[in-house]
Design an enzyme around this catalytic site. Structure first.
Site, short mmCIF file in Angstrom:
data_model
loop_
_atom_site.label_atom_id
_atom_site.label_comp_id
_atom_site.label_asym_id
_atom_site.label_seq_id
_atom_site.Cartn_x
_atom_site.Cartn_y
_atom_site.Cartn_z
N ASP A 46 -11.16 10.74 -18.61
CA ASP A 46 -11.29 11.87 -18.20
C ASP A 46 -9.87 12.67 -18.03
OD1 ASP A 46 -12.85 14.19 -17.06
OD2 ASP A 46 -12.39 13.41 -15.12
N PHE A 203 -24.72 24.85 -9.04
CA PHE A 203 -23.99 24.23 -10.27
C PHE A 203 -24.33 22.85 -10.66
CE2 PHE A 203 -20.50 21.68 -12.17
CZ PHE A 203 -20.36 22.47 -13.24
N ARG A 260 -7.35 25.99 -15.86
CA ARG A 260 -8.72 25.79 -15.70
C ARG A 260 -9.58 26.96 -15.71
NH1 ARG A 260 -10.69 20.76 -14.34
NH2 ARG A 260 -12.28 21.63 -13.09
N THR A 340 -13.12 15.62 -22.06
CA THR A 340 -13.01 16.66 -20.78
C THR A 340 -13.80 17.74 -21.09
OG1 THR A 340 -11.52 18.12 -19.61
CG2 THR A 340 -11.08 17.82 -22.13
N ARG A 451 -15.19 20.47 -23.69
CA ARG A 451 -16.35 20.99 -23.45
C ARG A 451 -17.31 19.93 -23.56
NH1 ARG A 451 -15.47 25.42 -20.06
NH2 ARG A 451 -14.41 27.08 -21.30
N ASP A 477 -12.56 9.55 -12.42
CA ASP A 477 -12.48 9.62 -10.90
C ASP A 477 -13.52 10.20 -10.29
OD1 ASP A 477 -11.74 12.06 -11.89
OD2 ASP A 477 -10.90 12.80 -10.02
N ASP A 481 -18.33 10.89 -14.47
CA ASP A 481 -17.65 9.86 -15.31
C ASP A 481 -18.21 8.57 -15.18
OD1 ASP A 481 -15.28 11.65 -16.10
OD2 ASP A 481 -14.36 11.32 -14.28
#
Length: 857
Positions: A46, A203, A260, A340, A451, A477, A481
């Site tokens: 990641d 979210f 980001r 990622t 993405r 982390d 993941d």
């Protein structure tokens, strides 16, 4: 048992691999994957919190088509160095430095946004940051004392940015949010505004967005939404979005700087339409089955016709030592994939910054953000869009594979890299294209998937694990993941800021990505070497011992007569040959730990499985057959002619005892010959096992067993030790048995050496480079402990042999930065106990090292 010892070693001795700031030690959560750590060929990582620090800082933003923020990111500096240009970094004023906030632009700070061309849009931007979140405030309701408890560092950074821009969120109730806003008309006035929170659309990894429906004090009903650009742009109103294209360019610029990004949008709601929608929302929220799915479907009904406000850009810096770690692992033959959820430009620049990709690589980029696909999306036909993307992905995969094959044939040494986004990956993982993707990806040295969802991370990992049949390792982390970690052969969790979900699902836990260097190149490689040697040796010694009895059955015409006493056979694996192989499995190492790091190419032996293949086992089997013949026929021939002191012929049990003595001596000396690293524990275990056999034989043969009417071996050891045949046999038989192995080892070193043989010759000529202990003390170290440590000069540590004993995990990186590491408190007792012997030596007139000399082995 060997695995238990190794894991104990890893946990107890290798806790030196811990993060100094958080005092987080390494943790081994399994006991049966140590050898696979030395065979990893693919690492799936990641980005956020794994390669980066997960310490978010609001850095730049775009409001109404205007970019704000003057800072320069680490990624931009790395790109400038890569292109041979320089960037002058702007220093931020001291007053703008706050946790989660590293923004510098006088056009927005201290209320200056009122003078911008579009202050109303700036106000909507700041209110969206202050209202659209799930953050909980703690502490005093003052800007300098309040603490925000957020589900992610991104949210905390956005709310902190709103506070710094003059929209201070300070109180939350179940139905409202209070924000202290700088008055728009009169500078210097503050106004506490209470926004009624009607609905929160949370979210998740599928939605990739968050929305809040709130009511202003004046009755205005607004939906604020923030999320990934890909999902926000799909839901924008076709008209009244003049900044749409400009903001897309800004997003690409932010992505190229390694930032980001999130898009912010809003929509004014009609009260009647909202009430009708809210009824559906309440029904979906109270559903007992498929609640999440129904909530997402209801959210789709209102999250549309949005008006774009702008975008945010948050910086997440790389962890210390990540580029060096990735370069080192790549030299060891390990291929690293980054999976990622960030934008393509951000992922590519992060890959450049952490040395995963370089300008010399040939890159294949498969991205769904093309003009053709955007034109189809604007027409709103989902089926046509899917068909166009599928056709595009198939064409790009086939063309990339063709170019990769041509490059491999024509340009030797050219490295390949693949970059693919989540939408294209969704079609590439279909059964029809999966094989093409697999062929292309295994030819690439680096792969970046951007993405991507958590499910896609697991699918990519399973593709290599099951399709390519390679040993895989996943490291992450966060909770997103976990599926990737569980899909790989080995899962490594980072004890970071995203909770303990990844650690609880992992096999090994570390504090930072850079510790993978020692986990794989040191602990993993040595575990593979030790386990390979231990398993092969077990196979050899039992095969050889069994074959001596097989030859005896042939010699006696399969009469069923035993060659060895029952107790000899029972204790062979338990006592006489058990301890030495355990010692080898714990202590043996081929080269020093420093050279294990210095020459990561040594790790390739594990990837290619050089030390545990059929050829190696056949060599051990040939050795066992050869030795069994000598160990049986030599004692048999000796007793045919031999006589004891009374002139009688030696019998069956004399031959069996003599042969068993030769077997014990030979198998222990063979292990001694196989050792690369000899310590006193090797000597004690090997020669102690031989001595244990003689002690047992003396006691067992010295007393008659009243239950044994035959008296098989009563006084046998004393009888055969009184003849010269016995002493001749225990010298000649092991020498003749080990001659073939000695010759094979010599020929191997002279004419076909392994890589570690060459390093051993270098160590022999130049001397073994000392592996300095990394003794990093936690911040809570007592001052008296530091004083005690500084007084311990010149003592030699006698504790050696563990894979992570001599060096420690931060020493390599500390030495690169020229940092002197302090010593650990638990080392005081061991080294302090050595002062007694040193002082005694001083009393006898021995020379002492000069002050300040610190010798560690």
């Amino acid at each position: 048992m060997i695995k238990v010892f190794q894991v104990t070693q890893f946990i107890n001795k290798d806790v030196k691999m811990y993060h100094k700031e958080t005092n987080t030690p390494a943790l081994a959560r399994t006991s049966n994957l140590n050898e696979e750590l030395g065979q990893v060929e693919y690492i799936f990582s990641d980005k956020t919190g794994t390669l980066t620090r997960n310490l978010m800082e609001f850095f730049k933003c775009s409001i109404g088509g205007v970019i704000y923020g003057k800072g320069v990111t680490e990624i931009e500096k790395a790109a400038a160095r890569r292109n041979g240009t320089g960037i002058e970094e702007m220093e931020s004023p001291a007053e703008s430095h706050e946790k989660y906030f590293n923004f510098d632009d006088d056009r927005l700070m201290r209320g200056a946004w009122r003078n911008e061309p579009n202050p109303e849009l700036c106000k909507e931007f700041f209110r969206c940051l202050a209202v659209c979140h799930t953050v909980l405030p703690e502490g005093d309701e003052l800007p300098e004392k309040i603490v925000y408890q957020a589900a992610s560092p991104d949210e905390a950074a956005l709310v902190t940015a709103a506070k710094m821009f003059g929209f201070f969120f300070f109180r939350r109730t179940p139905t409202s949010i209070r924000v202290r806003e700088s008055h728009v008309e009169k500078i210097g006035r503050m106004q506490d505004v209470e926004y009624e929170i009607l609905n929160v659309l949370e979210f998740n990894s599928t939605r990739k967005r968050q929305s809040v429906i709130c009511r202003y004090p004046n009755g205005r009903l607004v939906l604020y939404c923030k999320g990934a650009d890909s999902v926000i742009y799909e839901r924008l109103m076709e008209r009244h979005n003049p900044f749409k294209d400009t903001n897309r360019d800004h997003l690409e610029y932010f992505g190229a700087a390694g930032l980001r990004t999130l898009c912010l949008a809003y929509r004014d709601l009609d009260i009647n339409a909202y009430e009708m929608w809210n009824e559906k929302f309440v029904q979906a929220k109270s559903a007992l089955r498929d609640r999440e799915k129904k909530l997402d479907e209801v959210a789709e009904l209102i999250e549309k016709d949005l008006i774009l406000i702008g975008s945010t850009a948050i910086e997440d810096k790389l962890q210390e030592g990540v580029p060096v770690c990735i370069e080192t692992l790549a030299k060891g033959g390990i291929k690293i994939w980054v999976l990622t959820g960030d934008k393509l430009e951000t992922a590519i620049n992060i890959a450049y910054a952490c040395s995963l990709m370089n300008n010399g690589m040939k890159q294949f980029i498969i991205n769904s953000d093309t003009k053709e696909i955007r034109d189809v999306e604007d027409r709103g036909d989902a089926l046509e869009t899917a068909q166009v993307i599928e056709r595009y992905v198939a064409e790009r995969l086939n063309e990339s594979l063709r170019q990769a094959v041509e490059s491999e044939q024509t340009q030797t040494g050219l490295e390949l890299a693949l970059v693919i986004d989540g939408r294209c990956l969704m079609y590439a993982l279909d059964p029809e294209l999966r094989g093409t993707l697999l062929k292309l990806s295994v030819m690439c040295k680096a792969v970046v998937c951007c993405r991507v969802s958590p499910l896609q991370k697991a699918q990519v990992t399973s593709m290599i694990k099951d399709g390519a049949k390679k040993i895989t390792l996943s490291i992450g982390d966060g909770a997103n993941d976990v599926s990737m970690i569980q899909a790989a052969h080995i899962g490594v969790g980072i004890s970071g800021l995203e909770g303990m979900q990844a650690v609880m699902a992992s096999d090994f836990a570390i504090a930072q990505f850079r510790f993978l260097t020692d986990l794989l190149l040191v602990h993993g490689r040595l575990s593979y070497l030790r386990i390979s040697k231990v398993v092969a040796y077990f196979f050899y010694k039992n095969l050889m011992f069994t074959l001596t009895q097989f030859w005896f059955n042939l010699y006696t015409g399969f009469s069923g007569q035993r060659f060895y006493d029952d107790w000899f056979q029972s204790l062979y694996n338990v006592v006489f040959t058990a301890l030495p192989v355990i010692i080898v499995g714990i202590f043996d190492k081929d080269v020093s730990i420093t050279n294990s790091r210095k020459y990561p190419q040594l790790y390739k032996a594990g990837i290619e499985n050089i030390f545990f293949r059929w050829r190696i086992l056949i060599i051990w089997a040939i050795s066992a057959v050869y030795q069994s013949v000598i160990l049986f026929f030599f004692p048999i021939k000796a007793i045919e002619e031999g006589k004891n002191s009374s002139g009688r012929m030696l019998g069956l049990w004399d031959a069996g005892t003599m042969a068993f003595t030769c077997v014990v001596v030979t198998v222990n000396l063979r292990l001694f010959l196989a050792c690369n690293f000899i310590t006193r524990w090797h000597l004690i275990s090997i020669f102690g096992s031989i001595l244990a056999w003689f002690i047992f034989a003396f006691f067992y043969s010295g007393f008659r067993n009243p239950l044994d009417k035959q008296g098989n071996i009563y006084q046998v050891i004393f009888v055969i030790m009184g003849t010269w045949y016995f002493w001749y046999a225990i010298v000649l038989v092991p020498v003749a048995s080990l001659a073939l192995d000695f010759l094979h080892e010599g020929m191997r070193r002279w004419f076909a050496p392994y890589d570690y043989h060459i390093i051993q010759e270098e160590e022999k000529i130049k001397g073994v480079e000392r592996d300095e202990l990394l003794l990093v003390e936690s911040p809570r170290q007592a001052p008296e402990q530091s004083l005690e440590l500084t007084g311990l000069h010149g003592e030699m540590s006698k504790h050696t042999g563990y894979s992570f004993d001599s060096p420690c995990f931060d020493s390599f990186f500390a030495s690169q930065e020229g940092v002197s590491m302090s010593q650990r408190s638990y080392d005081i007792a061991r080294r302090a106990s050595m002062r007694v012997s040193r002082r005694q030596s001083s009393d006898l007139g021995s020379d002492s090292p000069p002050p300040g000399h610190n010798s560690l082995i």
